[in-house]
Design a protein around this motif. Sequence first.
Motif, PDB file in Angstrom:
ATOM      1  N   ASN A   1     -35.964  56.112  82.354  1.00 54.26           N
ATOM      2  CA  ASN A   1     -36.983  56.921  81.669  1.00 54.26           C
ATOM      3  C   ASN A   1     -37.440  56.556  80.361  1.00 54.26           C
ATOM      4  OD1 ASN A   1     -37.360  58.812  84.251  1.00 54.26           O
ATOM      5  ND2 ASN A   1     -35.660  59.988  83.426  1.00 54.26           N
ATOM      6  N   TYR A   2     -37.115  55.426  80.287  1.00 50.98           N
ATOM      7  CA  TYR A   2     -37.462  54.678  78.828  1.00 50.98           C
ATOM      8  C   TYR A   2     -38.961  54.901  78.294  1.00 50.98           C
ATOM      9  CZ  TYR A   2     -38.868  50.916  75.506  1.00 50.98           C
ATOM     10  OH  TYR A   2     -39.265  50.307  74.540  1.00 50.98           O
TER      11      TYR A   2
ATOM     12  N   PHE B   1     -39.549  58.556  77.261  1.00 46.69           N
ATOM     13  CA  PHE B   1     -39.449  58.991  75.692  1.00 46.69           C
ATOM     14  C   PHE B   1     -40.175  58.105  74.683  1.00 46.69           C
ATOM     15  CE2 PHE B   1     -35.658  60.221  78.426  1.00 46.69           C
ATOM     16  CZ  PHE B   1     -35.604  61.569  78.128  1.00 46.69           C
TER      17      PHE B   1
ATOM     18  N   HIS C   1     -40.951  54.969  65.718  1.00 44.58           N
ATOM     19  CA  HIS C   1     -39.358  55.224  66.248  1.00 44.58           C
ATOM     20  C   HIS C   1     -38.582  54.123  65.458  1.00 44.58           C
ATOM     21  CE1 HIS C   1     -36.000  54.926  69.031  1.00 44.58           C
ATOM     22  NE2 HIS C   1     -35.792  55.876  68.613  1.00 44.58           N
TER      23      HIS C   1
ATOM     24  N   HIS D   1     -33.752  64.739  69.580  1.00 45.39           N
ATOM     25  CA  HIS D   1     -33.238  64.164  70.650  1.00 45.39           C
ATOM     26  C   HIS D   1     -33.097  65.356  71.770  1.00 45.39           C
ATOM     27  CE1 HIS D   1     -31.382  60.317  68.864  1.00 45.39           C
ATOM     28  NE2 HIS D   1     -32.782  60.354  68.753  1.00 45.39           N
TER      29      HIS D   1
ATOM     30  N   LEU E   1     -33.490  64.309  75.785  1.00 45.52           N
ATOM     31  CA  LEU E   1     -33.022  62.931  75.788  1.00 45.52           C
ATOM     32  C   LEU E   1     -31.279  63.301  76.284  1.00 45.52           C
ATOM     33  CD1 LEU E   1     -33.278  59.914  75.382  1.00 45.52           C
ATOM     34  CD2 LEU E   1     -31.979  60.520  73.077  1.00 45.52           C
TER      35      LEU E   1
ATOM     36  N   TYR F   1     -27.103  59.090  76.592  1.00 47.85           N
ATOM     37  CA  TYR F   1     -28.014  58.016  75.986  1.00 47.85           C
ATOM     38  C   TYR F   1     -27.631  57.841  74.499  1.00 47.85           C
ATOM     39  CZ  TYR F   1     -30.970  57.894  80.229  1.00 47.85           C
ATOM     40  OH  TYR F   1     -31.564  57.536  81.260  1.00 47.85           O
TER      41      TYR F   1
ATOM     42  N   THR G   1     -25.930  54.353  73.021  1.00 46.89           N
ATOM     43  CA  THR G   1     -26.801  53.982  72.130  1.00 46.89           C
ATOM     44  C   THR G   1     -25.817  53.462  70.784  1.00 46.89           C
ATOM     45  OG1 THR G   1     -28.765  54.518  72.728  1.00 46.89           O
ATOM     46  CG2 THR G   1     -28.744  53.662  70.510  1.00 46.89           C
TER      47      THR G   1
END
Length: 302
Positions: A48-49, A52, A62, A93, A98, A102, A106
């Motif tokens: 699902n990159y 977002f 971003h 987030h 999100l 994740y 990250t």
Amino acid sequence: METIEKITEIYNFTDEDISNLFSLKELIKNSADDFTLELYKFISNFDNYSKFLSDEEIRKRHKEKLKLWFLELFNGKYDEDYLRKVKKIGEVHAQIGLPSHYVSATMSFIRSYLNGFILENIDLAHRQEELKTSINKILDINLDIMTSSYINENQFYIAKTKIETNIVRLSLKISYFFDVGLVSLLVLTSLLIFFLFLSDIFKFLLNSSSSFENTVINILGAMLILWTVRELLEEEVKRLKGKKFALNVFISLAMAALLRKILIFSLEPQKSEEVAILGLLVLVLGIVYWLMNLSEQKKAVN
């Protein structure tokens, strides 16, 4: 309320750590673009990159914010404003849905990237370890604050402005003052009731003309009130230590007071109506007390 002082104290984030991070500021500036590029390669593998970061315009904004956050890690200024900025990132987030893992993944990548950066740019081994320790602390602090947005706000509260911070701090001090005063008054009340309890016993022993039944009723009534005030005092002390106050203690105090009245009135036949009314009130309070305890038990199970 969480403050930057509390959080840095928990992580043992010292002036030396601040100095270590600030010493990397100029080096980091030169690698900010490379960092953003590498990080985007990493997060593009997330499911699902595109959900977002759906278009180029959003990705551009971003990247700019990401670079700014990265550079501020080494600004050497970690105050309430910094705390609010990081908290805001976590809130965004959480609002967009999100997944928290994740964020953790990250941060793990960023940690590895910076560790590699230190090994590549710093020659002295002992200096490398010092810098990596400081970097790990600031990243842990950031991760802690960000992921706090995914949990109950009451468990982790950060004021949004300086004015709000000052108001909350003042309110907490005033509240604490009243709590201490309340505990002191409860202690005094307990002593007075205990004195009343002893006084009824001495009166009975010294005055044989006193009614045995009246004396026993008075003693039992004083014992009920004393026991309940002790419970109330205990709960208030627990609240001072940070635990949630048990409202059902107030109900038990009211029941104890009513039961004392019932005991006294029970010796006077002409007050049978009052006894019945008081008995009904005790029954209602008892049901409320039972329901509250039942609700607390269900919460504990869940």
